[in-house]
Design a protein around this motif. Sequence first.
Motif, PDB file in Angstrom:
ATOM      1  N   LEU A  15      36.031  79.407 112.941  1.00  0.00           N
ATOM      2  CA  LEU A  15      35.045  78.678 112.154  1.00  0.00           C
ATOM      3  C   LEU A  15      33.836  78.509 113.059  1.00  0.00           C
ATOM      4  N   ILE A  16      32.758  79.205 112.722  1.00  0.00           N
ATOM      5  CA  ILE A  16      31.553  79.198 113.544  1.00  0.00           C
ATOM      6  C   ILE A  16      30.505  78.337 112.855  1.00  0.00           C
ATOM      7  N   GLU A  17      30.017  77.348 113.604  1.00  0.00           N
ATOM      8  CA  GLU A  17      29.040  76.421 113.054  1.00  0.00           C
ATOM      9  C   GLU A  17      27.804  77.168 112.562  1.00  0.00           C
ATOM     10  N   GLY A  18      27.391  76.891 111.342  1.00  0.00           N
ATOM     11  CA  GLY A  18      26.215  77.520 110.755  1.00  0.00           C
ATOM     12  C   GLY A  18      26.492  78.878 110.150  1.00  0.00           C
ATOM     13  N   MET A  19      27.736  79.368 110.270  1.00  0.00           N
ATOM     14  CA  MET A  19      28.050  80.700 109.758  1.00  0.00           C
ATOM     15  C   MET A  19      29.257  80.678 108.827  1.00  0.00           C
ATOM     16  N   GLY A  20      30.288  79.946 109.191  1.00  0.00           N
ATOM     17  CA  GLY A  20      31.498  79.876 108.388  1.00  0.00           C
ATOM     18  C   GLY A  20      32.660  80.583 109.057  1.00  0.00           C
ATOM     19  N   LEU A  21      33.603  81.070 108.254  1.00  0.00           N
ATOM     20  CA  LEU A  21      34.800  81.727 108.768  1.00  0.00           C
ATOM     21  C   LEU A  21      34.534  83.191 109.068  1.00  0.00           C
ATOM     22  N   VAL A  22      34.920  83.614 110.269  1.00  0.00           N
ATOM     23  CA  VAL A  22      34.748  84.995 110.706  1.00  0.00           C
ATOM     24  C   VAL A  22      36.037  85.451 111.358  1.00  0.00           C
ATOM     25  N   ALA A  23      36.476  86.663 111.028  1.00  0.00           N
ATOM     26  CA  ALA A  23      37.683  87.242 111.625  1.00  0.00           C
ATOM     27  C   ALA A  23      37.287  88.403 112.526  1.00  0.00           C
ATOM     28  N   GLY A  24      38.088  88.625 113.563  1.00  0.00           N
ATOM     29  CA  GLY A  24      37.858  89.756 114.455  1.00  0.00           C
ATOM     30  C   GLY A  24      38.854  89.731 115.601  1.00  0.00           C
ATOM     31  N   LYS A  25      38.840  90.786 116.408  1.00  0.00           N
ATOM     32  CA  LYS A  25      39.694  90.855 117.598  1.00  0.00           C
ATOM     33  C   LYS A  25      39.020  90.027 118.690  1.00  0.00           C
ATOM     34  N   GLU A  61      31.431  92.807 105.749  1.00  0.00           N
ATOM     35  CA  GLU A  61      30.692  93.169 106.956  1.00  0.00           C
ATOM     36  C   GLU A  61      29.511  92.236 107.146  1.00  0.00           C
ATOM     37  N   LEU A  62      29.183  91.958 108.389  1.00  0.00           N
ATOM     38  CA  LEU A  62      28.016  91.147 108.688  1.00  0.00           C
ATOM     39  C   LEU A  62      26.760  92.003 108.534  1.00  0.00           C
ATOM     40  N   VAL A  63      25.629  91.372 108.308  1.00  0.00           N
ATOM     41  CA  VAL A  63      24.363  92.090 108.156  1.00  0.00           C
ATOM     42  C   VAL A  63      24.118  92.927 109.409  1.00  0.00           C
ATOM     43  N   LEU A  69      30.589  90.462 117.853  1.00  0.00           N
ATOM     44  CA  LEU A  69      29.839  89.227 117.653  1.00  0.00           C
ATOM     45  C   LEU A  69      29.987  88.402 118.921  1.00  0.00           C
ATOM     46  N   ILE A  70      28.885  88.107 119.575  1.00  0.00           N
ATOM     47  CA  ILE A  70      28.903  87.277 120.780  1.00  0.00           C
ATOM     48  C   ILE A  70      28.622  85.842 120.362  1.00  0.00           C
ATOM     49  N   MET A  71      29.539  84.947 120.728  1.00  0.00           N
ATOM     50  CA  MET A  71      29.382  83.540 120.360  1.00  0.00           C
ATOM     51  C   MET A  71      28.754  82.789 121.524  1.00  0.00           C
ATOM     52  N   ASN A  72      27.605  82.188 121.308  1.00  0.00           N
ATOM     53  CA  ASN A  72      26.933  81.411 122.348  1.00  0.00           C
ATOM     54  C   ASN A  72      27.603  80.067 122.579  1.00  0.00           C
ATOM     55  N   ARG A  73      28.284  79.573 121.542  1.00  0.00           N
ATOM     56  CA  ARG A  73      29.018  78.308 121.642  1.00  0.00           C
ATOM     57  C   ARG A  73      30.455  78.541 121.206  1.00  0.00           C
ATOM     58  N   GLN A  74      31.304  77.635 121.625  1.00  0.00           N
ATOM     59  CA  GLN A  74      32.702  77.721 121.217  1.00  0.00           C
ATOM     60  C   GLN A  74      32.801  77.499 119.711  1.00  0.00           C
ATOM     61  N   PRO A  75      33.728  78.231 119.066  1.00  0.00           N
ATOM     62  CA  PRO A  75      33.922  77.976 117.632  1.00  0.00           C
ATOM     63  C   PRO A  75      34.513  76.589 117.417  1.00  0.00           C
ATOM     64  N   VAL A  76      34.279  76.049 116.229  1.00  0.00           N
ATOM     65  CA  VAL A  76      34.824  74.736 115.880  1.00  0.00           C
ATOM     66  C   VAL A  76      36.346  74.808 115.907  1.00  0.00           C
ATOM     67  N   ILE A  77      36.912  75.861 115.308  1.00  0.00           N
ATOM     68  CA  ILE A  77      38.355  76.117 115.380  1.00  0.00           C
ATOM     69  C   ILE A  77      38.566  77.605 115.610  1.00  0.00           C
ATOM     70  N   ILE A  78      39.703  77.934 116.172  1.00  0.00           N
ATOM     71  CA  ILE A  78      40.096  79.331 116.338  1.00  0.00           C
ATOM     72  C   ILE A  78      41.611  79.381 116.224  1.00  0.00           C
ATOM     73  N   TYR A  79      42.103  80.364 115.464  1.00  0.00           N
ATOM     74  CA  TYR A  79      43.547  80.523 115.349  1.00  0.00           C
ATOM     75  C   TYR A  79      43.881  81.979 115.082  1.00  0.00           C
ATOM     76  N   GLU A  80      45.098  82.354 115.472  1.00  0.00           N
ATOM     77  CA  GLU A  80      45.555  83.720 115.250  1.00  0.00           C
ATOM     78  C   GLU A  80      45.962  83.896 113.797  1.00  0.00           C
ATOM     79  N   ILE A  81      45.548  85.002 113.219  1.00  0.00           N
ATOM     80  CA  ILE A  81      45.958  85.332 111.859  1.00  0.00           C
ATOM     81  C   ILE A  81      47.347  85.953 111.931  1.00  0.00           C
TER      82      ILE A  81
END
Length: 110
Positions: A15-25, A61-63, A69-81
């Motif tokens: 869960l990325i602030e200002g973006m929402g839910l994003v999945a990836g490796k 897909e993202l624009v 995707l490089i995250m400048n801040r820690q995500p609000v939550i992160i969990y394994e799918i």
Amino acid sequence: MKNTDELKGKLVCCLIEGMGLVAGKFNNEGELTLKNPRALQIKQEQPHPNDPPQAQLRLVELVGSPDRLIMNRQPVIIYEIMKKEIKDLYVQATTNLVVTNKMPNLEIVK
């Protein structure tokens, strides 16, 4: 980011602030990144007026179709799918390979 070493290389949802839910490796070596990121969208559909609504999960897909995707801040939550159907949908969304032919209520959107 503490306690995320066990998630390295695994399919995660953030869960990325200002973006929402994003999945990836996930990778956390030096910088927090998601390889082949896909935004998650949940769409409610009601095929017939008398049927109950059904939730449909979409991987989008993202624009610009970035490969990471490089995250400048820690995500609000992160969990394994963990759910196989979502993992299979992610593989299909990122490689165009169909792992299974039974994926009810799941859709890839480009």
